[in-house]
Design an enzyme around this catalytic site. Structure first.
Site, short mmCIF file in Angstrom:
data_model
loop_
_atom_site.label_atom_id
_atom_site.label_comp_id
_atom_site.label_asym_id
_atom_site.label_seq_id
_atom_site.Cartn_x
_atom_site.Cartn_y
_atom_site.Cartn_z
CD GLU A 67 -3.00 1.04 0.25
OE1 GLU A 67 -3.11 -0.01 -0.41
OE2 GLU A 67 -3.73 2.04 0.07
CG ASP A 68 1.40 3.00 3.13
OD1 ASP A 68 0.48 3.46 2.42
OD2 ASP A 68 1.24 2.73 4.33
#
Ligand code: MN
Length: 561
Positions: A67-68
């Site tokens: 996600e990051d």
């Protein structure tokens, strides 16, 4: 594995995940200024503390990598295998679920998380993630704090409780409490804090006395401890007792651990012989466990100086289960057998005897949902359902095979009717594509669009089908019976300068725009034609009368077109 340090030495997989995650998050900072990877370390520490396997610990270290950072799920799969990749993917999907305070949607959110819990480890990593986020919530923007705190009490703390993880559930509640009830929290701090200390001192005096009488009766005591009631649950209890702290007997409870179930009952007998119990305050959660599996004996006794004190008696295993619930089960199962996790999961799932399945079943009973939903809640949760997300993180519950059009109609019939396209996970996709659980679906709408009859060939829900049919039908009838747009007044008038001005004045005084004025002078009686926007029948009549009353007007007629 006791902690991450030890795990790093013992497990190559965890070590590799550590290095991979650290590299992926290099340079990123948390809101509190710490290196981002500290958050992943904290999550891994929790799942190791709960006794989970190395795949789960690796997934905790990697849970934000997809996600990051620029790492992909394929990178995770290539390096760590399908199991870890599945867990990371699940945690990423659950992370997209956002609680926005709509009561009816809480059920959907929980369903969604349940759906993903076809592997319970996903939830456990997510809970570890949430625990650390709550511990560092002070650094987050105040507006976001409240939403995250509410989400924690509405979704994650009950989830932990359902899994029997009372310690975690209580800690999550306590961490959220000051953000949700800042005033009440302040009140508790000023009014109750001293009382806690006083009770703690008292239990320090009481504990050796209990120990002594148990030893005199030849009982083994594994441990005797005191626990202070959590602020969040104290507050809930105070609300039931008119905020009267004198009625709370378990502000600080004494907890005795004894080797066996027989010892629990024997110990209670000995305690009651020395300090009489308060009638109606004895609770046997060993014979009758709480729905989440909690087992223990509780009693309130008149202690030294006649002070009422709660005493809890249980075995170490009951204690571990009470604190760590499902995680304790995992740990026991792992140390017991040689079967690996996957095999065990399958065999236990088939027998449907694993604690958490029972617990989830209890939970299922709390749902007010449809028969259909209850039936679908098997070990393979929601096999026939798809739970897709709006870009805002709302969960939309659809049957398997549903398309973006079904999704659009599920949001609102007008969104369905005006739908012209869809993005799935940020990619433009045909309207007849099949949705998958966890897809983030964005519907593109256009004003004045109408649904296409061809949609009926692929929509899955009767909801969408019915709305499409209605919209098509309405559209056809509106083409046949065209609604009038304009109104023309035909006035037969006498010659007269100024009459035209009087006529237009009457109309503009009624706040009506004149679209066009025509005069025909060629006959004896000139004719004036006025065009205005269509009016309701009664207003048309009124205007017609006003015009007829004007001096010099002989006849008035009108038509709409
Ligand atoms: Mn995280």
């Amino acid at each position: 594995m006791k902690n991450l340090n030890e795990a790093l030495k013992k497990s190559d997989l965890i070590k590799k995940a550590y290095d991979f995650g650290k590299e992926a998050h290099r340079g990123q900072k948390r809101k509190n200024g710490e290196p981002y990877f500290n958050h992943c370390i904290a999550a891994a520490e929790s799942v190791i503390e709960w006794g989970l396997d190395e795949q789960t610990a690796a997934a905790a270290l990697l849970h934000d990598a997809v996600e990051d950072t620029d790492r992909t799920l394929d990178d995770i799969r290539k390096n760590f295998g399908d199991d870890v990749a599945f867990l990371v993917d699940g945690v990423t999907k659950v992370g997209k679920v956002k609680y926005r305070g709509i009561e009816a949607k809480v059920e959907n959110l929980r369903k969604f998380i349940l759906y993903l819990s076809k592997d319970i480890r996903v939830i456990l990593v997510k809970l570890a993630d949430r625990l650390h986020n709550m511990r560092t919530l002070y650094a987050v923007h105040p507006q976001k704090q409240k939403r995250i705190a509410l989400e924690t009490t509405e979704i994650y703390a009950p989830l932990a409780y359902r899994l029997g993880m009372q310690k975690l559930s209580g800690e999550l509640e306590d961490l959220a409490f000051p953000y949700i009830y800042p005033q009440e929290y302040k009140w508790l701090m000023t009014n109750i804090r001293g009382r806690y200390e006083e009770r703690e001192k008292y239990s320090q005096k009481f504990k050796p006395l209990i120990e002594k009488v148990l030893q005199e009766n030849d009982m083994d005591i594994i441990g005797i401890d005191s626990r202070a009631k959590r602020y969040s649950s104290l507050y809930k209890k105070l609300l039931r007792y008119d905020m009267n702290i004198d009625h709370i007997y378990d502000l600080v409870a004494i907890r005795a651990l004894v080797p066996s179930i027989e010892d629990c009952y024997a110990a209670m007998g000995i305690i009651h012989k020395n300090w009489p119990p308060v009638p109606g305050r004895i609770k046997d959660y060993i014979a009758l466990p709480k729905p989440n599996g909690y087992r223990s004996l509780h009693t309130v006794v008149f202690g030294p100086d006649e002070k009422l004190t709660e005493i809890q008696i249980r075995t170490p295993q009951m204690h571990d289960e009470a604190e760590n619930g499902i995680a304790a089960h995992f740990a026991y199962q792992r140390t017991k057998g040689t079967k690996n996790y996957i095999e065990r999961r399958v065999s236990l799932a088939n027998k449907k005897e694993l604690m958490w399945i029972k617990q989830l079943k209890n939970w299922q009973n709390e749902f007010t949902g449809t028969e259909e939903f209850l039936q679908s809640l098997k070990i393979d949760f929601f096999k026939d359902r798809i739970l897709a997300l709006t870009p805002k993180g709302e969960v939309i519950d659809l049957p398997a095979g549903a398309t973006p059009v079904d999704f659009a109609y599920q949001i609102h019939s007008q969104v369905g009717n005006r739908c012209v396209g869809a993005k799935i996970n940020n990619r433009i996709t045909p309207l007849d594509s099949k949705l998958q659980s966890g897809d983030v679906v964005e519907i593109i709408v256009q004003k004045n669009k109408n649904p296409s009859a061809s949609w009926l060939n692929f929509v899955k829900t009767s909801h969408a089908r019915n709305h499409i049919k209605i919209a098509i039908k309405n559209n056809k009838t509106s083409l046949i019976k065209k609604v009038p747009q304009k109104l023309e007044f035909k006035l037969t008038v006498e010659n007269g300068i100024g009459l035209l001005r009087n006529i237009t004045q009457v109309i503009s005084r009624s706040h009506i725009d004149i679209k066009s004025v025509n005069t025909q002078e060629n006959s004896k009686s000139p004719i004036v034609r006025l065009v205005i926007n269509a009016l309701p029948k009664n207003k048309t009549e009124k205007l017609s009368t006003k015009l007829k009353n004007l001096k010099g007007v002989k006849e008035v007629s009108y038509r709409s077109f």
